[in-house]
Design an enzyme around this catalytic site. Structure first.
Site, PDB file in Angstrom:
ATOM      1  CE  LYS A 174       3.442  -1.351   1.544  1.00 41.98           C
ATOM      2  NZ  LYS A 174       3.820  -3.329   2.254  1.00 41.98           N
ATOM      3  CB  SER A 194       3.463  -1.627   5.576  1.00 38.70           C
ATOM      4  OG  SER A 194       4.263  -2.700   4.610  1.00 38.70           O
ATOM      5  CB  SER A 243       2.608  -6.031   5.559  1.00 36.10           C
ATOM      6  OG  SER A 243       4.092  -5.276   6.441  1.00 36.10           O
TER       7      SER A 243
END
Length: 466
Positions: free
Chosen positions: A74, A149, A173
């Site tokens: 990420k 996210s 997330s």
């Protein structure tokens, strides 16, 4: 046990596949993918590392289990020399000067990073639409959001572009996008994995978390990343979780679920029906199931966002274009700060900074922020009492199925409420795993803090039960 990591390891060792060919194949898939999961490819680094693995195998040297395994990161983790943008305009040209501890441990084990993955800017969002690189598209239906996210990380795993990915979970997330894309996603106990080198959103709930297609791969990656780190004083030493130990769930006698989650008007009718059907299957196996009382979803969401916004306002105060970032010059220093932040932060990030500064400001901090801290303590106490009664808490991951791309941006409040079933476990700093079973967006398995092994045990039990 089922494991892509072990399968690929065996293929490499037996010379059925060359590491460089495997890495190039994954890079090609990422480069041409239609789901908008890529912020930057790490092709040069990845192919150089793959060549070294091939040389070791050719020379008859032993390779570790993770050596040559391609994974995604990420884009909020530092990886020295790579772009680390947080999917933001402010950091779009920023290159990491060092490597995050969790990522370094994977590198030391021989795993190969191949991509920095698209996500909500600075982790601010639940749909992976709040990004300068464009919305991430769901692995199953490209008209739907991927969740956030860590949306890019979840989709890359679901589509087999990466074997596993490393996301970040602050209020759900990792777990929510895992549910939206039908894979496994773990938020470990807070502190089990060092946060050093992860861009802070809310420091008191941020967790490093793996996403993968099997429980065994989650276990392998979790073991590698876990441990005490002198650079993160909230981290702690933890025992390795053994493969055989998570195959036996006999110690789990009682499972609880929160009544108000299931009786809420917000829950989708089918999600509710599927969850209750799962409860009946668990009962049929001789496990006692208890309905538990908990805080209302609105209280959980408002408490979480009060504290998270306060922490992100503080954490992002350092980003003003002075030391790093996309600086925009103005008439004077004060104006330069204001213009740099106004022009470079997204609307959602600005919303959270303004909200955070308000709850921390004189006249509001006692009334709002300190009250949020008090409720958080009550939530933790509630969990302590619950885990005196039950071994595991089971819950839906989300109250409803993924929305269409664009819908969440029109209604931020609805986006915040999509976190209703995840944020409570974040506030309690508990280990929680999303599994791709039970409802359209999966189930969450939660245990007492530092009892991550029990979560994996019950996941294996449910894999064969529902």
């Amino acid at each position: 046990m089922e494991s892509q990591i072990k399968q690929i390891h065996q293929q490499l060792v037996s010379k059925q596949v060359r590491c460089t060919d495997l890495i190039q194949q994954k890079l090609d898939l990422l480069k041409n993918n239609a789901h908008n999961t890529v912020n930057s490819l790490l092709d040069t680094l990845a192919l150089n590392l793959a060549a070294k693995v091939d040389d070791k195998i050719a020379n008859g040297e032993t390779i570790g289990l993770l050596e040559g395994i391609p994974f995604g990161i990420k884009d909020v983790y530092m990886l020295q020399g790579s772009y680390t943008t947080a999917s933001s305009n402010l950091l779009k040209n920023y290159k990491s000067a060092y490597t995050a501890t969790a990522i370094q441990k994977l590198l030391d084990a021989g795993a190969i990073p191949i991509v920095k993955e698209n996500c909500d800017s600075f982790g601010h969002g639940s749909s992976s639409e709040n990004t300068i690189f464009g919305a991430v598209k769901n692995a199953t239906d490209t008209n739907l959001v991927a969740g956030g996210s860590s949306g890019g990380s979840a989709v890359n795993v679901a589509k087999d572009f990466t074997v596993f990915s490393i996301g970040g979970d602050t209020g759900g997330s990792v777990r929510q996008p895992a549910g939206y894309n039908n894979i496994y996603g773990l938020k470990p106990s807070y502190g089990r994995i060092s946060r050093y080198g992860l861009m802070a959103y809310a420091s008191s709930t941020d967790c490093v978390g793996p996403l993968a297609k099997s429980i065994e791969d989650i276990r392998i990656v979790l073991n590698i990343m876990s441990g005490k780190d002198a650079k993160d004083q909230t981290s702690y030493a933890s025992a390795e979780i053994n493969e055989d130990s998570i195959l036996n769930s006999d110690s789990i006698k009682t499972v609880g679920y929160f009544k108000n989650f299931i009786e809420s008007d917000a829950i989708d009718v089918q999600v509710k029906a599927d969850f209750l059907a799962t409860i009946e299957k668990i009962k049929a196996k001789g496990i006692t199931v208890k309905a538990l009382d908990f805080f209302e979803s609105e209280t959980l969401v408002s408490t979480y966002y009060t504290l998270a916004m306060a922490e992100t306002a503080s954490n992002l105060s350092r980003l003003d274009g002075t030391n790093y970032g996309n600086r925009i010059e103005a008439e004077n220093l004060k104006e330069t700060y204001a213009v740099t932040r106004s022009e470079n932060f997204s609307e959602e990030t600005k919303r959270r900074i303004v909200g955070g500064n308000q709850v921390l400001s004189q006249g509001f901090s006692d009334e709002i922020y300190l009250k949020g801290l008090a409720i958080r303590n009550q939530i933790s106490e509630n969990f302590n009492n619950d885990f005196n009664e039950v071994d595991i808490i089971l819950s839906p991951v989300t109250p409803s199925t993924p929305p269409k791309i664009g819908d969440s941006l029109k209604d931020p409040h609805a986006m915040y409420l999509s976190d209703a079933y995840t944020v409570g476990f974040s506030l309690g700093q508990l280990p929680t795993l999303t599994i791709p079973q039970g409802t359209a967006t999966g189930l969450q398995i939660t245990a007492a803090k530092k009892n991550d092994e029990l979560v994996l045990k019950f996941a294996n039990f449910l894999k064969d039960t529902i």
